[in-house]
Design an enzyme around this catalytic site. Structure first.
Site, PDB file in Angstrom:
ATOM      1  N   PHE A 272     -66.499  29.291  42.243  1.00  0.00           N
ATOM      2  CA  PHE A 272     -67.528  29.731  43.196  1.00  0.00           C
ATOM      3  C   PHE A 272     -67.295  29.241  44.623  1.00  0.00           C
ATOM      4  CE2 PHE A 272     -69.246  25.483  42.298  1.00  0.00           C
ATOM      5  CZ  PHE A 272     -69.620  25.078  43.574  1.00  0.00           C
TER       6      PHE A 272
ATOM      7  N   LYS B  77     -61.155  38.210  38.119  1.00  0.00           N
ATOM      8  CA  LYS B  77     -62.453  37.828  37.550  1.00  0.00           C
ATOM      9  C   LYS B  77     -63.071  36.815  38.507  1.00  0.00           C
ATOM     10  CE  LYS B  77     -64.784  35.237  35.389  1.00  0.00           C
ATOM     11  NZ  LYS B  77     -66.021  34.620  35.904  1.00  0.00           N
TER      12      LYS B  77
ATOM     13  N   GLU C  75     -69.093  34.302  38.538  1.00  0.00           N
ATOM     14  CA  GLU C  75     -70.335  35.066  38.395  1.00  0.00           C
ATOM     15  C   GLU C  75     -71.386  34.612  39.400  1.00  0.00           C
ATOM     16  OE1 GLU C  75     -68.962  32.873  36.443  1.00  0.00           O
ATOM     17  OE2 GLU C  75     -70.315  32.027  34.943  1.00  0.00           O
TER      18      GLU C  75
ATOM     19  N   CYS D  71     -62.271  21.356  46.551  1.00  0.00           N
ATOM     20  CA  CYS D  71     -61.450  20.534  45.657  1.00  0.00           C
ATOM     21  C   CYS D  71     -60.604  19.561  46.472  1.00  0.00           C
ATOM     22  CB  CYS D  71     -60.567  21.414  44.805  1.00  0.00           C
ATOM     23  SG  CYS D  71     -59.414  22.359  45.782  1.00  0.00           S
TER      24      CYS D  71
HETATM   25  P1  NAD Z   1     -65.906  26.470  36.634  1.00  0.00           P
HETATM   26  O1  NAD Z   1     -64.801  25.845  35.877  1.00  0.00           O
HETATM   27  O2  NAD Z   1     -67.284  26.251  36.144  1.00  0.00           O
HETATM   28  O3  NAD Z   1     -65.717  28.075  36.692  1.00  0.00           O
HETATM   29  C1  NAD Z   1     -64.491  28.645  37.078  1.00  0.00           C
HETATM   30  C2  NAD Z   1     -64.342  29.984  36.364  1.00  0.00           C
HETATM   31  O4  NAD Z   1     -64.344  29.761  34.957  1.00  0.00           O
HETATM   32  C3  NAD Z   1     -65.478  30.945  36.661  1.00  0.00           C
HETATM   33  O5  NAD Z   1     -64.924  32.219  36.905  1.00  0.00           O
HETATM   34  C4  NAD Z   1     -66.346  30.907  35.408  1.00  0.00           C
HETATM   35  O6  NAD Z   1     -66.913  32.148  35.111  1.00  0.00           O
HETATM   36  C5  NAD Z   1     -65.367  30.521  34.311  1.00  0.00           C
HETATM   37  N1  NAD Z   1     -65.961  29.670  33.268  1.00  0.00           N
HETATM   38  C6  NAD Z   1     -66.980  28.772  33.396  1.00  0.00           C
HETATM   39  N2  NAD Z   1     -67.186  28.130  32.228  1.00  0.00           N
HETATM   40  C7  NAD Z   1     -66.311  28.636  31.337  1.00  0.00           C
HETATM   41  C8  NAD Z   1     -66.024  28.367  29.960  1.00  0.00           C
HETATM   42  N3  NAD Z   1     -66.701  27.454  29.273  1.00  0.00           N
HETATM   43  N4  NAD Z   1     -65.029  29.057  29.372  1.00  0.00           N
HETATM   44  C9  NAD Z   1     -64.317  29.977  30.054  1.00  0.00           C
HETATM   45  N5  NAD Z   1     -64.550  30.264  31.359  1.00  0.00           N
HETATM   46  C10 NAD Z   1     -65.524  29.610  31.996  1.00  0.00           C
HETATM   47  O7  NAD Z   1     -65.745  26.017  38.153  1.00  0.00           O
HETATM   48  P2  NAD Z   1     -66.742  26.286  39.371  1.00  0.00           P
HETATM   49  O8  NAD Z   1     -67.964  25.473  39.160  1.00  0.00           O
HETATM   50  O9  NAD Z   1     -66.865  27.732  39.635  1.00  0.00           O
HETATM   51  O10 NAD Z   1     -65.887  25.685  40.592  1.00  0.00           O
HETATM   52  C11 NAD Z   1     -65.900  24.332  40.943  1.00  0.00           C
HETATM   53  C12 NAD Z   1     -64.746  23.610  40.304  1.00  0.00           C
HETATM   54  O11 NAD Z   1     -63.522  24.221  40.683  1.00  0.00           O
HETATM   55  C13 NAD Z   1     -64.640  22.158  40.774  1.00  0.00           C
HETATM   56  O12 NAD Z   1     -64.293  21.366  39.672  1.00  0.00           O
HETATM   57  C14 NAD Z   1     -63.507  22.192  41.790  1.00  0.00           C
HETATM   58  O13 NAD Z   1     -62.823  20.973  41.972  1.00  0.00           O
HETATM   59  C15 NAD Z   1     -62.630  23.226  41.163  1.00  0.00           C
HETATM   60  N6  NAD Z   1     -61.710  23.810  42.139  1.00  0.00           N
HETATM   61  C16 NAD Z   1     -60.423  23.403  42.090  1.00  0.00           C
HETATM   62  C17 NAD Z   1     -59.513  23.880  43.010  1.00  0.00           C
HETATM   63  C18 NAD Z   1     -58.095  23.397  42.986  1.00  0.00           C
HETATM   64  O14 NAD Z   1     -57.324  23.898  43.775  1.00  0.00           O
HETATM   65  N7  NAD Z   1     -57.707  22.476  42.149  1.00  0.00           N
HETATM   66  C19 NAD Z   1     -59.928  24.802  43.979  1.00  0.00           C
HETATM   67  C20 NAD Z   1     -61.250  25.227  43.986  1.00  0.00           C
HETATM   68  C21 NAD Z   1     -62.137  24.716  43.052  1.00  0.00           C
END
Ligand code: NAD
Length: 488
Positions: free
Chosen positions: A153, A177, A180, A285
């Protein structure tokens, strides 16, 4: 501003058309106000299958175009990003809650990512060598087929551009994808790609949450999966996609340590550390999460407090993404207080006049944190920095090395020798020297270490070329008459 949302019902984008899919839907809420701004379909495996079929159909024609031809579309697309900058910025601001300025910087970075993709013909030149007389070996980079990109997000516009321009100009077709929580920016991305001349089926969008991510990992038509999100989900995706024999790179969460030495430049360090921890409401991140203050740094901490007090939610600080996020972040601050840490600046209970339904947390500085506290170890993902005091640089490096994560680390000092020690010994993929958010600019690739990334490739830059292509190795004997042993 909410009238910006042209489709109050977000649809999937398959084969160049917006289509109504999904058996259920959810609300999309603007964190600025707490108001519902759209609804989103929760797609099924069958919806994904329709998108994969469209991408498979588009692949032969798209992959047979020359790299130079494909790149022309992305020159036009980059120009459209620039032309529509204000609208794209407003959308990111509305759906994610970051400030207008931060949202604009995101679109500018998306343009830079397109510029790199447009430079591919200069970089991907393939290789050929006469290996023995009259015999040559050549390597050509070929696309993989249908690939998928799963986004988080926190950068609704930029993170999709970490993958889509490179993967597409290299000849793949894609299923995107989006998160959401922020699906609107990708709707405009799809529209602008079409306006730039991208053929139908080359880029498809399938919306939803966990179920559709699992379907992407399982679908036999998808050759590679890139994921950006939390470590918990990155592990699930990496294991599931690779167990289905797909290529995968999965970027996870972070807990970035900034090591601050007593000789660091006072104003520059204080403003950089505070900007790193509070920019995008700490939902980056690459944000500073832990400051390790080495020896006598009280003067720098005092200045940081002064800087943090200039940051006002709803003015120069955006919202966090949701009510749950606000509660989680505030819960961490309360826990730190109970654990005996000292809250120097407290962002709990922040509200914005006229936007009382929005989700705001003010900048927070917590001092006298010890490495065993939850605020020292876990990803908070809010505008919060935990200060751990260390007696010397070795102890500070040891604290950084013990983190499970390894996205970024930085050192603030005016001593080249001490900076070099941190550059050598920090256990992180991206290092800053007097830089609080050390994001490598194109063409340098982006990617962390340890539990911040799973898979070999980095996600952008040159490294992504390896990820999105496979090598074809050909050995050719041009002159059948020549009595040449090709192994000679
Ligand atoms: P998230 O892991 O909750 O969601 C990421 C994606 O995974 C979304 O599209 C979501 O729909 C899907 N998802 C969520 N739960 C799931 C599950 N149980 N099984 C399968 N798919 C699932 O992450 P977020 O809250 O959207 O984003 C924040 C996180 O992303 C933080 O931890 C941040 O550090 C990380 N991030 C990392 C980087 C990097 O470059 N390392 C960059 C941006 C964000």
């Amino acid at each position: 501003m909410e009238t910006l949302v042209k489709q109050s019902e977000v649809k999937n984008y398959i084969d160049g058309k917006f289509v109504r899919n999904g058996q259920a839907s959810m609300d999309v809420v603007s964190p600025l106000t707490g108001n519902t701004i759209a609804t989103l379909p929760l797609s099924t495996y069958d919806d994904l299958d329709e998108a994969v079929k469209a991408a498979e159909k588009a692949f032969p024609t798209w992959s047979e175009m020359t790299l130079k031809e494909r790149v022309q579309i992305f020159f036009r697309y980059r120009a459209l990003l620039e032309k529509n900058m204000d609208e794209l910025t407003q959308l990111v601001h509305l759906e994610n809650g970051k400030t207008y300025g931060e949202a604009k910087a995101e679109i500018e970075k998306s343009m830079e990512l397109c510029e790199f993709a447009c430079s591919m013909p200069q970089i991907v030149t393939n290789e050929v060598q006469e290996v023995s007389k009259g015999v040559e070996c050549r390597i050509e980079r070929k696309p993989l087929g249908v690939v998928a990109s799963i986004a988080p997000f926190n950068f609704p516009n930029m993170v999709p551009h970490w993958t889509l321009p490179n993967a597409l100009v290299l000849g793949n077709t894609m299923i995107m994808k989006p998160s959401e929580l922020v699906p609107l920016s990708v709707v405009r991305i799809a529209e602008l790609l079409k306006e730039a001349g991208l053929p139908d089926g080359v880029f498809n969008v399938v919306n939803g949450g966990k179920d559709i991510v699992e379907a992407i990992c399982d679908h036999p038509g998808i050759k590679a999966v890139s994921f950006v999100g939390s470590t918990k989900v990155a592990k699930i995706v990496y294991k599931r996609a690779t167990s289905n024999l797909k290529r995968c790179v999965a970027l996870g969460g972070a807990k970035n340590h900034l090591l601050v030495l007593p000789d660091a430049h006072l104003e520059m360090t204080a403003s950089n550390v505070v900007a790193s921890m509070s920019g995008c409401a700490g939902q980056r991140c690459m944000a500073a999460a832990v400051m390790v203050g080495v020896d006598r740094v009280q003067h720098i901490i005092d200045k940081m407090v002064e800087e943090a007090r200039k940051i006002v939610p709803g003015d120069n600080l955006g919202s966090v993404i949701s009510k749950e996020a606000k509660e989680r972040i505030e819960g961490y601050i309360t826990q730190a207080e109970k654990d005996g840490a000292k809250i120097l600046v407290d962002g709990r209970g922040a509200t914005v006049k006229g936007k009382e339904g929005g989700y705001y947390v003010g900048p927070t500085i917590i001092d006298y944190v010890t490495p065993d506290m939850s605020v020292a170890k876990e990803e908070i993902f809010g505008p919060v920095i935990s200060i751990i005091r260390a007696k010397d640089l070795n102890e500070a490096i040891d604290i950084e090395n013990r983190s499970n994560y390894g996205n970024a680390a930085a050192v603030f000092t005016q001593s080249g020798g001490l900076a070099k020690q941190v550059m050598e010994k920090a256990s992180a993929g991206m290092i800053g020297v007097n830089v609080g958010v050390p994001v490598p600019r194109e063409p340098f690739p982006f990617g962390g270490w340890n539990e911040s990334k799973f898979g070999v490739a980095d996600i952008t830059g040159r490294s992504s070329i390896e990820f999105w292509t496979q090598n074809k190795k050909t050995t050719i004997k041009w002159n059948p008459e020549a009595k040449t042993n090709w192994m000679s």
